[in-house]
Design a protein around this motif. Sequence first.
Motif, PDB file in Angstrom:
ATOM      1  N   ALA A 119      -5.096 -13.359 -22.832  1.00  0.00           N
ATOM      2  CA  ALA A 119      -6.156 -13.570 -23.812  1.00  0.00           C
ATOM      3  C   ALA A 119      -5.572 -13.995 -25.156  1.00  0.00           C
ATOM      4  O   ALA A 119      -4.408 -13.725 -25.470  1.00  0.00           O
ATOM      5  N   ASP A 120      -6.403 -14.642 -25.952  1.00  0.00           N
ATOM      6  CA  ASP A 120      -5.992 -15.062 -27.295  1.00  0.00           C
ATOM      7  C   ASP A 120      -6.270 -13.992 -28.337  1.00  0.00           C
ATOM      8  O   ASP A 120      -5.648 -13.992 -29.403  1.00  0.00           O
ATOM      9  N   PHE A 121      -7.210 -13.107 -28.056  1.00  0.00           N
ATOM     10  CA  PHE A 121      -7.419 -11.944 -28.920  1.00  0.00           C
ATOM     11  C   PHE A 121      -8.058 -10.826 -28.106  1.00  0.00           C
ATOM     12  O   PHE A 121      -8.649 -11.056 -27.042  1.00  0.00           O
ATOM     13  N   TYR A 122      -7.918  -9.607 -28.634  1.00  0.00           N
ATOM     14  CA  TYR A 122      -8.399  -8.414 -27.940  1.00  0.00           C
ATOM     15  C   TYR A 122      -9.289  -7.588 -28.868  1.00  0.00           C
ATOM     16  O   TYR A 122      -8.963  -7.406 -30.053  1.00  0.00           O
ATOM     17  N   THR A 123     -10.396  -7.109 -28.340  1.00  0.00           N
ATOM     18  CA  THR A 123     -11.156  -6.058 -28.994  1.00  0.00           C
ATOM     19  C   THR A 123     -10.538  -4.741 -28.552  1.00  0.00           C
ATOM     20  O   THR A 123     -10.655  -4.363 -27.383  1.00  0.00           O
ATOM     21  N   VAL A 124      -9.869  -4.064 -29.466  1.00  0.00           N
ATOM     22  CA  VAL A 124      -9.047  -2.891 -29.148  1.00  0.00           C
ATOM     23  C   VAL A 124      -9.673  -1.643 -29.755  1.00  0.00           C
ATOM     24  O   VAL A 124     -10.045  -1.627 -30.933  1.00  0.00           O
ATOM     25  N   PHE A 125      -9.740  -0.599 -28.961  1.00  0.00           N
ATOM     26  CA  PHE A 125     -10.280   0.683 -29.411  1.00  0.00           C
ATOM     27  C   PHE A 125      -9.132   1.684 -29.520  1.00  0.00           C
ATOM     28  O   PHE A 125      -8.394   1.908 -28.556  1.00  0.00           O
TER      29      PHE A 125
END
Length: 386
Positions: free
Chosen positions: A163-169
């Motif tokens: 992926a080019d970016f991640y939604t990270v928790f």
Amino acid sequence: MTGFALGVDQEEWCGRLRALSAERLRPLAEKGEPGRVNRPLLAALGELGLLERVFAAGALELCLLRESLAYGCTEAETALALQGLGAYPVLRAGSEAQRQRWLPHVRAGRAVAAFALSEPGAGSDAAALALAAERDPAGGAAGGGGGWRLSGEKCWISNAPEADFYTVFARTGEGPGAKGVSAFLVPADREGLSGEPLDMLSPHPIGSLRFDGVPVGPEDLLGEPGRGFRVAMDTLNLFRPSVGAFAVGMARAALDATLAHTAGRTAFGGTLSDLQAVAHRVAEMATRTEAARLLVYAAAGAYDRGAADVPKRAAMAKLLATETAQYVVDHAVQLHGAVALRRGHLLEHLYREVRAPRIYEGASEVQRTIIAKELYGALEGEVSGQ
């Protein structure tokens, strides 16, 4: 849509999508490498305007889109859904700068998004995640101070590590459990972030991520500190019914293949469809599929109305639809016999695809827990209100 049927325009749109997925998208999917992001397929989804629909659509339209694509090309459906899952938190909770930087590229199929919630020790129990976000007063990605350093692992992340970016928790510690979780937008090229692919049964890309002091700042937050779990749940409440729609699309494809096969296959002096045991099994497959389909639509309609019981309805829809799809595909394989086990057969493909949705975005057991909690919570509310 009425309570029980789609409108003519909706049915026609779904028919066009089924044809498009089979004729335009499936050839691109077949050229892709299992376990890798298929960027030409994503680009086609963007060119056709389908990724744009993910972000502009309500829950019902999203379900119709996913069901129709799944009928003709599960890879196209999954690629589209993962873009939505990874980028929807940016749409809902991101800053204007974050939305302008990433969403046009996601809609066009140029940037690959990923939703990074699960961890080696926190899958179904998402509130137990342990990825640490430690305060770094002098740090932050932009060097302006007041940031965090992310340390730990994520696992079973779709589209990782490509992926080019991640939604990270991550756990920022404002409170215990879910109250101490924040959401961040983390570009893939951020220092200290690495990953590797996992060899999984499901054909779409899944990997693990390693965070070695990855710097993030206030400009990377999605929403407010300590409110990340709400960002995750808002996303899942929308996408869980549409996971059910994906499952319904697979079930309908398996059912139609079974109808054609049993009506045309000669056996015991007639066709397989002449055998009562076969005909009754097909009838059961059809009835369960239609029941799941209607429950998915009802959950989506509840989401679009802003109903208070969306978590319960979303959980019911995902639970019934994914379990039904497993049942239908399994019996379709049985009625086809050995031919369905041959590599490249539609049902061999569906048999591999259908298992994972009963686990991701909340396993079936988690959905049952949510449903029971909502039911008993409503009962307690009624009792206390008397």
